[in-house]
Design a protein around this motif. Structure first.
Motif, short mmCIF file in Angstrom:
data_model
loop_
_atom_site.label_atom_id
_atom_site.label_comp_id
_atom_site.label_asym_id
_atom_site.label_seq_id
_atom_site.Cartn_x
_atom_site.Cartn_y
_atom_site.Cartn_z
N SER A 19 44.80 71.01 53.99
CA SER A 19 45.46 71.63 55.15
C SER A 19 44.69 71.34 56.43
O SER A 19 45.28 71.08 57.49
CB SER A 19 45.58 73.14 54.96
N LEU A 20 43.36 71.37 56.34
CA LEU A 20 42.56 71.05 57.53
C LEU A 20 42.75 69.59 57.92
O LEU A 20 42.88 69.27 59.11
CB LEU A 20 41.08 71.33 57.26
N SER A 23 46.06 69.38 59.70
CA SER A 23 46.07 70.00 61.03
C SER A 23 45.29 69.16 62.04
O SER A 23 45.71 69.02 63.20
CB SER A 23 45.50 71.42 60.96
N GLY A 26 47.29 66.07 62.70
CA GLY A 26 48.43 66.50 63.51
C GLY A 26 48.04 66.73 64.95
O GLY A 26 48.80 66.41 65.87
N ALA A 27 46.84 67.29 65.17
CA ALA A 27 46.37 67.52 66.54
C ALA A 27 46.18 66.21 67.28
O ALA A 27 46.55 66.08 68.45
CB ALA A 27 45.06 68.32 66.50
N SER A 38 53.13 71.57 70.11
CA SER A 38 52.76 71.31 68.71
C SER A 38 51.26 71.12 68.57
O SER A 38 50.67 71.50 67.55
CB SER A 38 53.49 70.06 68.20
N HIS A 39 50.63 70.55 69.61
CA HIS A 39 49.17 70.40 69.59
C HIS A 39 48.50 71.76 69.50
O HIS A 39 47.52 71.94 68.75
CB HIS A 39 48.74 69.67 70.86
N CYS A 42 48.73 73.07 65.98
CA CYS A 42 47.73 72.43 65.12
C CYS A 42 46.35 73.03 65.34
O CYS A 42 45.58 73.23 64.39
CB CYS A 42 47.70 70.93 65.37
N ALA A 45 46.23 76.37 63.59
CA ALA A 45 46.06 76.18 62.15
C ALA A 45 44.62 75.80 61.82
O ALA A 45 44.02 76.33 60.87
CB ALA A 45 47.02 75.11 61.65
N ALA A 46 44.04 74.88 62.60
CA ALA A 46 42.68 74.42 62.33
C ALA A 46 41.67 75.55 62.47
O ALA A 46 40.77 75.71 61.64
CB ALA A 46 42.33 73.27 63.26
N THR A 48 42.22 78.78 62.24
CA THR A 48 42.44 79.73 61.14
C THR A 48 41.78 79.23 59.87
O THR A 48 41.09 79.98 59.16
CB THR A 48 43.94 79.93 60.90
N ALA A 109 38.68 73.58 68.60
CA ALA A 109 39.76 74.55 68.70
C ALA A 109 39.46 75.62 69.74
O ALA A 109 40.34 76.02 70.51
CB ALA A 109 40.01 75.20 67.34
#
Length: 216
Positions: A19-20, A23, A26-27, A38-39, A42, A45-46, A48, A109
């Motif tokens: 998942s990392l 993310s 994706g970033a 969307s950035h 991401c 999510a990162a 978290t 992040a």
């Protein structure tokens, strides 16, 4: 030497890992495409995931705990000389990579909360520090991006080297959790994945508050 298959990586750690990766990639993709909404997702999510991993590194399964793979300089030196890892999970060099990755993603992040794209988009806390400070933090955000990209490339090269030079496959165990070890090695202790689920939900709630998220 006879070998046996044992569970080395628990499900929460494996889910975190992939998942990392998703993310972070994706970033990179969304910022290059100019899709800042969307950035930001991401980045949420990162952060978290990193928050979860920091806690899981204290209370999680044996191989997921920092004390299992964060080693003293002398132990790292011994590993470089002998090539034998004292643990079933991350070797001492891999442990350094994990710590560096977590720190860089966290910095990336968190600085994103205060950064701006120089045009129409700003992080949720950028207005609190003003334009000048936000621009400085944006510079740090860009620097961390380059460092993170370099670490990812190094990580991929290390995986390829271990496969080619030592015939050690690192990706498959992170998919199915199993690893071939000597008969004398005891399987590591595994934590209850329900605890991980509770930790993740709590961290996600805190991260949403940090991002001042648009939930409603």
């Amino acid at each position: 030497m006879q070998k046996k298959s044992v569970a080395v990586w628990d499900l929460p750690t494996r889910l975190f890992h992939w998942s990392l990766a998703a993310s972070v990639l994706g970033a990179f993709a969304t910022v290059n495409a100019g899709d800042m909404g969307s950035h930001m997702l991401c980045g949420f999510a990162a952060l978290t995931l990193v928050g979860f991993r920091m806690i899981w590194g204290l209370i999680g399964s044996e191989t997921s705990q920092f004390r299992d793979f964060v080693r003293k300089p002398r132990e790292i030196r011994d590993y470089l000389r002998r090539g034998q890892s004292p643990t079933l999970g991350h070797n001492p060099l891999g442990g350094l990579s994990v710590v560096a990755l977590l720190l860089l993603v966290a910095i990336q992040a968190l600085t994103g909360l205060f950064a701006n794209d120089g045009e129409s988009f700003s992080g949720p806390w950028a207005e609190l520090v003003g334009t000048a400070v936000s621009n400085q933090i944006t510079g740090m955000h860009q620097l961390t991006k380059s460092l993170l990209l370099g670490l990812i490339v190094l990580h991929v090269l290390a995986i390829a080297w271990y496969l080619a030079a030592k015939n050690e496959e690192l990706l498959s165990p992170m998919l199915h959790g199993q690893k071939q070890v000597g008969e004398e090695r005891a399987p590591p202790r595994m934590a209850n994945p329900l605890i991980a689920a509770g930790v993740f939900v709590g961290v996600a709630a805190i991260t949403a508050a940090l991002f001042r998220f648009w939930l409603f």
